[in-house]
Design a protein around this motif. Structure first.
Motif, PDB file in Angstrom:
ATOM      1  N   ARG A  85       0.830  -1.209   0.000  1.00  0.00           N
ATOM      2  CA  ARG A  85       0.000   0.000   0.000  1.00  0.00           C
ATOM      3  C   ARG A  85       0.860   1.253   0.000  1.00  0.00           C
ATOM      4  O   ARG A  85       0.594   2.204  -0.737  1.00  0.00           O
ATOM      5  CB  ARG A  85      -0.922  -0.005   1.217  1.00  0.00           C
ATOM      6  N   LEU A  86       1.892   1.258   0.829  1.00  0.00           N
ATOM      7  CA  LEU A  86       2.752   2.437   0.942  1.00  0.00           C
ATOM      8  C   LEU A  86       3.392   2.780  -0.392  1.00  0.00           C
ATOM      9  O   LEU A  86       3.388   3.939  -0.816  1.00  0.00           O
ATOM     10  CB  LEU A  86       3.831   2.192   2.000  1.00  0.00           C
ATOM     11  N   PHE A  91       3.936   6.105  -5.275  1.00  0.00           N
ATOM     12  CA  PHE A  91       3.970   6.120  -6.738  1.00  0.00           C
ATOM     13  C   PHE A  91       2.923   7.078  -7.301  1.00  0.00           C
ATOM     14  O   PHE A  91       3.208   7.871  -8.206  1.00  0.00           O
ATOM     15  CB  PHE A  91       3.725   4.709  -7.281  1.00  0.00           C
ATOM     16  N   ILE A  92       1.714   7.021  -6.770  1.00  0.00           N
ATOM     17  CA  ILE A  92       0.638   7.889  -7.272  1.00  0.00           C
ATOM     18  C   ILE A  92       0.961   9.354  -7.003  1.00  0.00           C
ATOM     19  O   ILE A  92       0.751  10.224  -7.860  1.00  0.00           O
ATOM     20  CB  ILE A  92      -0.709   7.491  -6.646  1.00  0.00           C
ATOM     21  N   LEU A  93       1.513   9.651  -5.825  1.00  0.00           N
ATOM     22  CA  LEU A  93       1.891  11.036  -5.509  1.00  0.00           C
ATOM     23  C   LEU A  93       2.948  11.559  -6.477  1.00  0.00           C
ATOM     24  O   LEU A  93       2.854  12.687  -6.971  1.00  0.00           O
ATOM     25  CB  LEU A  93       2.417  11.117  -4.075  1.00  0.00           C
ATOM     26  N   LEU A  94       3.946  10.737  -6.767  1.00  0.00           N
ATOM     27  CA  LEU A  94       5.041  11.168  -7.639  1.00  0.00           C
ATOM     28  C   LEU A  94       4.615  11.293  -9.097  1.00  0.00           C
ATOM     29  O   LEU A  94       5.192  12.076  -9.856  1.00  0.00           O
ATOM     30  CB  LEU A  94       6.212  10.184  -7.532  1.00  0.00           C
ATOM     31  N   LEU A 121      -1.546  -1.056  -6.685  1.00  0.00           N
ATOM     32  CA  LEU A 121      -1.622   0.166  -7.486  1.00  0.00           C
ATOM     33  C   LEU A 121      -2.934   0.212  -8.269  1.00  0.00           C
ATOM     34  O   LEU A 121      -3.609   1.249  -8.321  1.00  0.00           O
ATOM     35  CB  LEU A 121      -0.426   0.233  -8.438  1.00  0.00           C
ATOM     36  N   ALA A 122      -3.308  -0.914  -8.880  1.00  0.00           N
ATOM     37  CA  ALA A 122      -4.571  -0.965  -9.619  1.00  0.00           C
ATOM     38  C   ALA A 122      -5.750  -0.675  -8.690  1.00  0.00           C
ATOM     39  O   ALA A 122      -6.688   0.048  -9.056  1.00  0.00           O
ATOM     40  CB  ALA A 122      -4.733  -2.334 -10.277  1.00  0.00           C
ATOM     41  N   LEU A 128      -9.453   5.940  -6.742  1.00  0.00           N
ATOM     42  CA  LEU A 128      -9.212   7.366  -6.951  1.00  0.00           C
ATOM     43  C   LEU A 128      -9.968   7.906  -8.157  1.00  0.00           C
ATOM     44  O   LEU A 128     -10.519   9.014  -8.123  1.00  0.00           O
ATOM     45  CB  LEU A 128      -7.710   7.610  -7.119  1.00  0.00           C
ATOM     46  N   PHE A 129     -10.028   7.112  -9.239  1.00  0.00           N
ATOM     47  CA  PHE A 129     -10.618   7.604 -10.490  1.00  0.00           C
ATOM     48  C   PHE A 129     -11.950   6.933 -10.831  1.00  0.00           C
ATOM     49  O   PHE A 129     -12.509   7.188 -11.898  1.00  0.00           O
ATOM     50  CB  PHE A 129      -9.630   7.400 -11.642  1.00  0.00           C
ATOM     51  N   ASN A 130     -12.433   6.069  -9.943  1.00  0.00           N
ATOM     52  CA  ASN A 130     -13.721   5.399 -10.146  1.00  0.00           C
ATOM     53  C   ASN A 130     -13.757   4.631 -11.471  1.00  0.00           C
ATOM     54  O   ASN A 130     -14.679   4.764 -12.277  1.00  0.00           O
ATOM     55  CB  ASN A 130     -14.873   6.408 -10.090  1.00  0.00           C
TER      56      ASN A 130
END
Length: 397
Positions: A85-86, A91-94, A121-122, A128-130
């Motif tokens: 999870r971390l 990754f998403i933040l960057l 990640l998926a 996040l994007f539904n």
């Protein structure tokens, strides 16, 4: 009012694709993505996500339609699936701006992730994007890697069960996924496939068959890893030579960590003149090598599907695999090929003796093998099943 299907705009996520035409690792992922891309009504983007500290390899030989839509990104990686999870959050933040642009501009409505490592990640991108996500599982993980802590098991269960569907490439994996409490109705078995170009035409099969096969030319095509069982085939060749005075030729296509061990084994058994290590080859070269031989043998275990077996069957070879593996989907013992006991050079020796002694109608088995692959196991058929699966989730009133 009838449901009108949307265009499918797919974001594929994977941590491995082949870097050149000679590399096998990840080829099945790229082949499936390419097949979907050829027939899907919509667009696609492929995210190749590899660890920060892994040396970058330049990728060559991709179709333009794939290379033009490929984004290679780096992710913070921890061994043995720790902190799934971390690392997904980081990754998403960057990469938020890039991913947001891809999903919004391309109107992504399907996320398809390959393998366990990026399933977190998926999951988070979906939330996040539904956007619904699918996960294809291609293999069984070493228990020491994925099943040794409650927290990791809990995360894997969450990521698999929250997916729209978990796609398994074979029934062997479907049984394995029950270790993570994935319900039967959550799993869809969609087998891998082969390129339709590999399927030998009837007239060519007759021409090759007219060369008076003696069934003394064997071939394997694989990465040279211990679980491919090539050492058992080498030992069987030794037994055939020393106990029965039968000398067979064995061509080994591929490279990998076991190559020195296998070469040393052949040398110590004094059968190195019967064995050729041909190294890695591209698709066309592999096809030509298959057509020079009579029997394909790969007594491998941890085989989720067995693409190499299927490709050899499509070329009209007699194929030998192991019982209890993914290749049971298309190898029916003594009808489309042969299934033997795992980890056994004696089993290999026995089946080769029976083949050489004309115990079976080998021409009929070869014909049956080509037919079953042609009718059921091409990438085009696999892509069609995937698209049908996507369409179950993506539609508008």
């Amino acid at each position: 009012m009838t449901n009108k299907k949307k265009k499918l705009n797919i974001l594929f996520i994977t941590d491995v694709i082949p870097h050149n035409k000679n590399e096998y690792r990840g080829k099945y992922i790229l082949d499936q993505i390419s097949a979907v891309n050829k027939v899907v009504c919509g667009s696609m983007c492929l995210l190749l996500i590899t660890p920060f500290f892994k040396k970058h390899k330049f990728i060559t030989g991709l179709d333009h339609s794939i290379s033009a839509n490929l984004k290679h990104l780096k992710i913070l990686s921890f061994p043995r699936y720790y902190f799934m999870r971390l690392r997904s959050f980081i990754f998403i933040l960057l990469n938020f701006r890039l991913i947001n642009n891809i999903i919004k501009e391309r109107k992504i409505n399907i996320i398809h992730c390959h393998n366990y490592s990026l399933s977190g990640l998926a999951y988070h991108l979906s939330k996040l994007f539904n956007v619904p996500y699918y996960i294809t599982i291609h293999g069984r993980e070493d228990p020491s890697v994925i099943e040794n802590t409650k927290r990791k098991i809990k995360n894997i269960r969450l990521f698999l069960n929250e997916a729209e569907k978990v796609v398994s490439v074979g029934d062997v994996l479907k049984k394995y996924l029950k270790n993570f409490d994935v319900a039967d109705n959550q799993i869809k078995v969609i087998p891998n496939g082969i390129s339709y170009d590999w399927i030998i035409r009837k007239e060519n099969r007759i021409n090759i068959g007219s060369k008076n096969k003696n069934y003394k030319n064997l071939i394997s095509v694989s990465e040279l890893r211990i679980e491919k069982g090539i050492n058992y085939t080498i030992k069987a060749l030794y037994e055939l030579k020393n106990k029965f005075n039968i000398i067979l030729n064995y061509n080994i296509v591929g490279d990998g960590p076991e190559i020195k061990i296998l070469k040393n084994m052949a040398h110590k058994l004094n059968i190195e003149n019967q064995i050729k290590f041909l190294g890695s080859k591209n698709n066309l070269e592999v096809l030509k090598e298959l057509d020079k031989n009579d029997i394909f043998i790969l007594p491998s275990w941890f085989e989720s599907f067995g693409i190499a077996h299927a490709e050899a069957m499509a070329r009209g070879l007699i194929v030998i695999g192991c019982r209890g593996e993914g290749n049971e989907a298309f190898i029916t013992n003594e009808k489309t090929g042969f299934l033997i006991k795992k980890h056994s050079s004696n089993a290999i020796t026995d089946i080769l003796l029976k083949i050489l002694d004309n115990k079976y109608n080998l021409k009929e088995i070869e014909g049956n093998a080509v037919k079953v692959i042609k009718n059921n196991f091409t990438w085009e058929q696999s892509a069609g099943k995937l698209i049908s699966l996507y369409n179950e989730a993506v539609y508008e009133e």
